[in-house]
Motif scaffolding. Structure first.
Motif, short mmCIF file in Angstrom:
data_model
loop_
_atom_site.label_atom_id
_atom_site.label_comp_id
_atom_site.label_asym_id
_atom_site.label_seq_id
_atom_site.Cartn_x
_atom_site.Cartn_y
_atom_site.Cartn_z
N GLN A 104 33.76 44.81 0.82
CA GLN A 104 34.00 44.19 2.12
C GLN A 104 32.96 44.59 3.17
O GLN A 104 32.83 43.94 4.21
CB GLN A 104 35.41 44.57 2.64
CG GLN A 104 35.55 46.02 3.00
CD GLN A 104 36.97 46.36 3.41
OE1 GLN A 104 37.42 46.02 4.50
NE2 GLN A 104 37.72 47.00 2.51
N TYR A 143 39.41 50.29 1.60
CA TYR A 143 38.97 50.99 0.39
C TYR A 143 37.94 50.19 -0.40
O TYR A 143 37.01 50.75 -0.97
CB TYR A 143 40.17 51.30 -0.50
CG TYR A 143 39.79 51.96 -1.81
CD1 TYR A 143 39.44 53.30 -1.86
CD2 TYR A 143 39.78 51.23 -3.00
CE1 TYR A 143 39.08 53.91 -3.05
CE2 TYR A 143 39.42 51.83 -4.20
CZ TYR A 143 39.08 53.17 -4.22
OH TYR A 143 38.72 53.77 -5.40
N ASP A 144 38.10 48.86 -0.43
CA ASP A 144 37.21 48.00 -1.22
C ASP A 144 35.81 48.04 -0.62
O ASP A 144 35.58 47.54 0.49
CB ASP A 144 37.75 46.58 -1.24
CG ASP A 144 36.90 45.65 -2.10
OD1 ASP A 144 36.04 46.17 -2.85
OD2 ASP A 144 37.09 44.43 -2.01
N GLY A 200 43.37 49.35 4.35
CA GLY A 200 42.71 48.16 3.84
C GLY A 200 41.20 48.22 3.90
O GLY A 200 40.53 47.18 3.98
N GLU A 251 42.30 55.23 3.00
CA GLU A 251 41.50 54.00 3.03
C GLU A 251 42.29 52.82 2.49
O GLU A 251 42.22 51.70 3.03
CB GLU A 251 40.23 54.19 2.21
CG GLU A 251 39.24 55.19 2.79
CD GLU A 251 38.11 55.54 1.85
OE1 GLU A 251 37.07 56.02 2.33
OE2 GLU A 251 38.29 55.36 0.62
N GLN A 252 43.05 53.04 1.44
CA GLN A 252 43.85 51.97 0.85
C GLN A 252 44.94 51.51 1.82
O GLN A 252 45.21 50.30 1.93
CB GLN A 252 44.44 52.45 -0.47
CG GLN A 252 43.41 52.58 -1.58
CD GLN A 252 43.93 53.35 -2.79
OE1 GLN A 252 45.00 53.93 -2.74
NE2 GLN A 252 43.15 53.37 -3.86
N GLN A 253 45.57 52.45 2.51
CA GLN A 253 46.60 52.07 3.48
C GLN A 253 46.03 51.26 4.64
O GLN A 253 46.70 50.38 5.19
CB GLN A 253 47.30 53.32 4.02
CG GLN A 253 48.15 54.04 3.00
CD GLN A 253 48.89 55.23 3.60
OE1 GLN A 253 49.76 55.06 4.45
NE2 GLN A 253 48.53 56.43 3.18
#
Length: 244
Positions: free
Chosen positions: A237, A233-234, A231, A227-229
């Motif tokens: 949003q 994960y946050d 974008g 998810e972080q890769q």
């Protein structure tokens, strides 16, 4: 009354007061100790209580759902003609293969489905769930094959990738919802409490055999890394910006 008698009466009253004070103090201490022990025991029991098999399976569906959200993002990228890194396809499908298909679904197939079939309960549903497990594994196998390519760039590969991902999402969202709301809650009705508790121990034993301690947390971290890769994960949003 003589002064000596008065003094002796005062001494007796003082003694009784002290004894009363001490008795009350001991009683308070005893109540406090018992209450504290009960509280600590309750806390310890709460810490030692394990979640039941249905709740455990539902929690694992959370990992499945997060991968489905990743798959949703892949579909948006493909629709926008953005490149999808093959390693992310492999990583996502690998989580499905290892944690969902080879562990979570095997738990259902080995421990849950036979019990419902033996009890002649929800057998039609179990038959459909079994068939969907098999189809899911076929899709995952093909996704893993696509992920081995250096780059998913050809139009044919993009279309195939999009079709496979869409089919997987389309099947597994109602699949897991039906398990969570129908199959899992019915488990308590067809087995004894002793068997229910034993089943939870079987689940935990297999998880530790396959992944060691903290297997669930391990895969949560894997999903979060993807998810972080990407974008996504946050969590903020995903909050809609609707004006009142």
């Amino acid at each position: 009354m003589k002064d000596q008698d008065i003094q002796e009466g005062n001494d007796n009253n003082e003694g009784r007061s002290r004894r009363s004070f001490l008795t009350k103090g001991l009683n308070i201490a005893l109540v406090t100790a018992v209450t504290g022990t009960a509280y600590l025991a309750g806390c310890k029991g709460a810490e030692e209580d394990e979640i039941g098999p249905p709740e455990d399976l539902m929690r694992e569906h959370g990992i499945l759902n997060r991968v489905l959200l990743i798959y949703d993002h892949f579909l948006r990228m493909l629709a926008a003609n953005e490149p999808v890194a093959p390693q992310l396809i492999t990583a996502s499908a690998g989580i499905i293969r290892t944690f969902i298909e080879e562990y979570h679904e095997k738990q259902e197939e080995d421990f849950l489905f036979p019990r419902f079939e033996k009890a002649h309960q929800l057998t039609d549903l179990v038959q459909v769930l079994r068939a969907q497990h098999q189809q899911g594994r076929l899709i995952t196998g093909q996704l893993l094959q696509l992920g081995k390519q250096p780059q998913v760039s050809a139009d044919g590969d993009k279309q195939r990738l999009s079709s496979l991902i869409a089919a997987f999402i389309h099947m597994y969202r109602p699949h897991e919802a039906r398990e969570d709301t129908v199959l899992f809650p019915a488990l308590r009705k067809i087995i004894s409490k002793q068997e229910f508790d034993s089943l939870g121990e079987d689940f935990e034993k297999r998880e530790h055999q396959l992944f060691g301690e903290g297997g669930f947390e391990l895969f949560v971290d894997k999903v979060a890394g993807i998810e972080q890769q990407l974008g996504i994960y946050d969590l903020a949003q995903f909050t809609p910006r609707i004006q009142a």
